[in-house]
Design a protein around this motif. Structure first.
Motif, PDB file in Angstrom:
ATOM      1  N   ASP A  14     -10.663-119.926 -24.128  1.00  0.00           N
ATOM      2  CA  ASP A  14     -11.714-119.852 -23.119  1.00  0.00           C
ATOM      3  C   ASP A  14     -11.369-120.763 -21.941  1.00  0.00           C
ATOM      4  OD1 ASP A  14     -14.114-119.653 -21.721  1.00  0.00           O
ATOM      5  OD2 ASP A  14     -15.210-120.937 -23.113  1.00  0.00           O
ATOM      6  N   ASP A  15     -11.276-120.176 -20.753  1.00  0.00           N
ATOM      7  CA  ASP A  15     -10.921-120.926 -19.538  1.00  0.00           C
ATOM      8  C   ASP A  15     -11.800-122.155 -19.336  1.00  0.00           C
ATOM      9  OD1 ASP A  15      -8.763-119.355 -18.417  1.00  0.00           O
ATOM     10  OD2 ASP A  15     -10.253-117.834 -17.937  1.00  0.00           O
ATOM     11  N   SER A  16     -13.106-122.023 -19.529  1.00  0.00           N
ATOM     12  CA  SER A  16     -14.005-123.151 -19.260  1.00  0.00           C
ATOM     13  C   SER A  16     -13.773-124.292 -20.253  1.00  0.00           C
ATOM     14  CB  SER A  16     -15.467-122.702 -19.271  1.00  0.00           C
ATOM     15  OG  SER A  16     -15.831-122.210 -20.545  1.00  0.00           O
ATOM     16  N   GLN A  17     -13.477-123.987 -21.501  1.00  0.00           N
ATOM     17  CA  GLN A  17     -13.171-125.023 -22.492  1.00  0.00           C
ATOM     18  C   GLN A  17     -11.924-125.807 -22.079  1.00  0.00           C
ATOM     19  OE1 GLN A  17     -16.059-125.368 -24.685  1.00  0.00           O
ATOM     20  NE2 GLN A  17     -14.405-125.823 -26.088  1.00  0.00           N
ATOM     21  N   VAL A  18     -10.893-125.074 -21.656  1.00  0.00           N
ATOM     22  CA  VAL A  18      -9.638-125.720 -21.267  1.00  0.00           C
ATOM     23  C   VAL A  18      -9.848-126.537 -19.993  1.00  0.00           C
ATOM     24  CG1 VAL A  18      -7.226-125.342 -20.623  1.00  0.00           C
ATOM     25  CG2 VAL A  18      -8.282-123.932 -22.392  1.00  0.00           C
ATOM     26  N   ALA A  19     -10.607-126.018 -19.050  1.00  0.00           N
ATOM     27  CA  ALA A  19     -10.869-126.740 -17.795  1.00  0.00           C
ATOM     28  C   ALA A  19     -11.607-128.046 -18.051  1.00  0.00           C
ATOM     29  CB  ALA A  19     -11.664-125.857 -16.838  1.00  0.00           C
ATOM     30  N   ASP A  20     -12.477-128.070 -19.063  1.00  0.00           N
ATOM     31  CA  ASP A  20     -13.190-129.308 -19.410  1.00  0.00           C
ATOM     32  C   ASP A  20     -12.268-130.322 -20.071  1.00  0.00           C
ATOM     33  OD1 ASP A  20     -15.568-128.331 -18.423  1.00  0.00           O
ATOM     34  OD2 ASP A  20     -16.365-127.750 -20.398  1.00  0.00           O
ATOM     35  N   LEU A  21     -11.187-129.859 -20.687  1.00  0.00           N
ATOM     36  CA  LEU A  21     -10.300-130.727 -21.463  1.00  0.00           C
ATOM     37  C   LEU A  21      -9.077-131.207 -20.681  1.00  0.00           C
ATOM     38  CD1 LEU A  21      -9.467-131.937 -24.245  1.00  0.00           C
ATOM     39  CD2 LEU A  21      -8.335-129.738 -24.699  1.00  0.00           C
ATOM     40  N   LEU A  22      -8.446-130.299 -19.943  1.00  0.00           N
ATOM     41  CA  LEU A  22      -7.159-130.594 -19.309  1.00  0.00           C
ATOM     42  C   LEU A  22      -7.280-130.630 -17.787  1.00  0.00           C
ATOM     43  CD1 LEU A  22      -4.873-128.230 -21.424  1.00  0.00           C
ATOM     44  CD2 LEU A  22      -5.328-130.662 -21.806  1.00  0.00           C
ATOM     45  N   ASP A  23      -6.489-131.492 -17.173  1.00  0.00           N
ATOM     46  CA  ASP A  23      -6.444-131.561 -15.716  1.00  0.00           C
ATOM     47  C   ASP A  23      -5.442-130.574 -15.134  1.00  0.00           C
ATOM     48  OD1 ASP A  23      -8.329-133.640 -15.601  1.00  0.00           O
ATOM     49  OD2 ASP A  23      -6.763-135.145 -15.928  1.00  0.00           O
ATOM     50  N   SER A  24      -4.372-130.331 -15.868  1.00  0.00           N
ATOM     51  CA  SER A  24      -3.294-129.487 -15.368  1.00  0.00           C
ATOM     52  C   SER A  24      -2.887-128.481 -16.439  1.00  0.00           C
ATOM     53  CB  SER A  24      -2.103-130.372 -14.984  1.00  0.00           C
ATOM     54  OG  SER A  24      -1.015-129.570 -14.596  1.00  0.00           O
ATOM     55  N   TYR A  25      -3.087-127.209 -16.144  1.00  0.00           N
ATOM     56  CA  TYR A  25      -2.734-126.145 -17.090  1.00  0.00           C
ATOM     57  C   TYR A  25      -2.718-124.814 -16.368  1.00  0.00           C
ATOM     58  CZ  TYR A  25      -7.512-124.458 -17.009  1.00  0.00           C
ATOM     59  OH  TYR A  25      -8.701-123.937 -16.590  1.00  0.00           O
ATOM     60  N   ARG A  26      -2.132-123.837 -17.025  1.00  0.00           N
ATOM     61  CA  ARG A  26      -2.265-122.447 -16.589  1.00  0.00           C
ATOM     62  C   ARG A  26      -2.017-121.554 -17.797  1.00  0.00           C
ATOM     63  NH1 ARG A  26       2.688-119.392 -14.565  1.00  0.00           N
ATOM     64  NH2 ARG A  26       4.428-120.619 -15.371  1.00  0.00           N
ATOM     65  N   PHE A  27      -2.730-120.443 -17.837  1.00  0.00           N
ATOM     66  CA  PHE A  27      -2.481-119.439 -18.859  1.00  0.00           C
ATOM     67  C   PHE A  27      -1.365-118.542 -18.356  1.00  0.00           C
ATOM     68  CE2 PHE A  27      -6.850-120.564 -20.096  1.00  0.00           C
ATOM     69  CZ  PHE A  27      -6.645-120.776 -21.450  1.00  0.00           C
ATOM     70  N   VAL A  28      -0.369-118.297 -19.198  1.00  0.00           N
ATOM     71  CA  VAL A  28       0.779-117.508 -18.765  1.00  0.00           C
ATOM     72  C   VAL A  28       0.822-116.131 -19.431  1.00  0.00           C
ATOM     73  CG1 VAL A  28       2.154-119.515 -18.148  1.00  0.00           C
ATOM     74  CG2 VAL A  28       2.345-118.585 -20.445  1.00  0.00           C
ATOM     75  N   GLY A  29      -0.208-115.777 -20.175  1.00  0.00           N
ATOM     76  CA  GLY A  29      -0.276-114.440 -20.723  1.00  0.00           C
ATOM     77  C   GLY A  29      -0.870-114.385 -22.114  1.00  0.00           C
ATOM     78  N   ASP A  30      -1.158-113.162 -22.518  1.00  0.00           N
ATOM     79  CA  ASP A  30      -1.642-112.918 -23.870  1.00  0.00           C
ATOM     80  C   ASP A  30      -0.457-112.908 -24.822  1.00  0.00           C
ATOM     81  OD1 ASP A  30      -4.270-112.632 -22.997  1.00  0.00           O
ATOM     82  OD2 ASP A  30      -4.018-110.487 -22.621  1.00  0.00           O
ATOM     83  N   ALA A  31      -0.733-113.230 -26.073  1.00  0.00           N
ATOM     84  CA  ALA A  31       0.335-113.285 -27.071  1.00  0.00           C
ATOM     85  C   ALA A  31      -0.259-113.059 -28.455  1.00  0.00           C
ATOM     86  CB  ALA A  31       1.038-114.642 -27.023  1.00  0.00           C
ATOM     87  N   VAL A  32       0.617-112.827 -29.413  1.00  0.00           N
ATOM     88  CA  VAL A  32       0.223-112.760 -30.818  1.00  0.00           C
ATOM     89  C   VAL A  32       1.157-113.655 -31.622  1.00  0.00           C
ATOM     90  CG1 VAL A  32      -0.773-110.430 -30.707  1.00  0.00           C
ATOM     91  CG2 VAL A  32       1.633-110.729 -31.343  1.00  0.00           C
ATOM     92  N   CYS A  33       0.644-114.140 -32.724  1.00  0.00           N
ATOM     93  CA  CYS A  33       1.461-114.860 -33.688  1.00  0.00           C
ATOM     94  C   CYS A  33       1.725-113.878 -34.822  1.00  0.00           C
ATOM     95  CB  CYS A  33       0.727-116.092 -34.200  1.00  0.00           C
ATOM     96  SG  CYS A  33       1.677-116.998 -35.447  1.00  0.00           S
ATOM     97  N   ARG A  34       2.992-113.541 -35.030  1.00  0.00           N
ATOM     98  CA  ARG A  34       3.382-112.595 -36.086  1.00  0.00           C
ATOM     99  C   ARG A  34       3.735-113.351 -37.353  1.00  0.00           C
ATOM    100  NH1 ARG A  34       6.630-108.429 -32.728  1.00  0.00           N
ATOM    101  NH2 ARG A  34       4.895-107.103 -32.131  1.00  0.00           N
ATOM    102  N   GLY A  35       3.160-112.908 -38.476  1.00  0.00           N
ATOM    103  CA  GLY A  35       3.493-113.479 -39.774  1.00  0.00           C
ATOM    104  C   GLY A  35       2.455-114.429 -40.327  1.00  0.00           C
ATOM    105  N   LEU A  36       1.375-114.657 -39.587  1.00  0.00           N
ATOM    106  CA  LEU A  36       0.275-115.489 -40.074  1.00  0.00           C
ATOM    107  C   LEU A  36      -1.032-114.734 -39.877  1.00  0.00           C
ATOM    108  CD1 LEU A  36       1.244-119.009 -38.636  1.00  0.00           C
ATOM    109  CD2 LEU A  36       1.672-118.114 -40.935  1.00  0.00           C
ATOM    110  N   THR A  37      -2.077-115.220 -40.494  1.00  0.00           N
ATOM    111  CA  THR A  37      -3.401-114.646 -40.315  1.00  0.00           C
ATOM    112  C   THR A  37      -4.357-115.752 -39.904  1.00  0.00           C
ATOM    113  OG1 THR A  37      -5.047-113.163 -41.309  1.00  0.00           O
ATOM    114  CG2 THR A  37      -4.205-114.929 -42.712  1.00  0.00           C
TER     115      THR A  37
END
Length: 161
Positions: A14-37
């Motif tokens: 969630d963008d707003s959660q990250v904005a409250d936590l970090l000063d410097s960030y960017r989302f670089v795309g959607d992803a999946v983790c393969r092999g875990l649940t």
């Protein structure tokens, strides 16, 4: 500190959660983790996907050894240089979550500037989760040691979409 990728799959998608936590960030795309649940409790965590279940000896079975079969967990790739702040947020110093590094791959024409991404994995018991046997971390030793052994024995990876 140098910027790093982090695979996020819970509140930090969630963008707003990250904005409250970090000063410097960017989302670089959607992803999946393969092999875990994903397992949900007080907070979400990742666990073995059950493909190629470990036997009594703790060895990974033939099915799913590559991590190409089994489940995936959807999330986002977050780029930041504020690892210490993320570690505090995830409770790394308290043992709530542990940070691991996984390889990053891409699908189709997606590009990624990094070969690896960090991921935070929490011990289910500390999160109020009692996973079924197929989603328990196999082996002996500490939680972090069992997770690290599992991740290195399987081709668990992050795939940018």
């Amino acid at each position: 500190m140098t910027a790093e990728l982090v695979f996020v799959y819970g509140t930090l998608t969630d963008d707003s959660q990250v904005a409250d936590l970090l000063d410097s960030y960017r989302f670089v795309g959607d992803a999946v983790c393969r092999g875990l649940t994903r397992l949900d409790g007080r907070y979400p965590t990742l666990a073995p996907d059950g493909a190629g279940e470990a036997g009594e000896t703790g060895e990974v079975g033939e099915t799913g050894e590559t991590g190409e079969t089994g489940e995936t967990v959807s999330g986002r790739l977050l780029e930041t240089s504020e690892r210490e702040r993320l570690d505090r947020y995830e409770g790394v110093d308290r043992g709530l979550y542990h940070r691991f590094t996984l390889p990053v791959d891409t699908e189709s024409d997606a590009t990624v500037e990094y070969d690896t991404a960090n991921v935070y994995i929490g011990a289910p018991a500390g999160l109020g989760i009692d996973p079924p046997p197929e989603h328990r971390w196999p082996g002996d030793g500490s939680f972090a040691d069992r997770v690290a052994a599992y991740l290195s024995a399987r081709a668990v990876k992050i795939v940018k979409r």
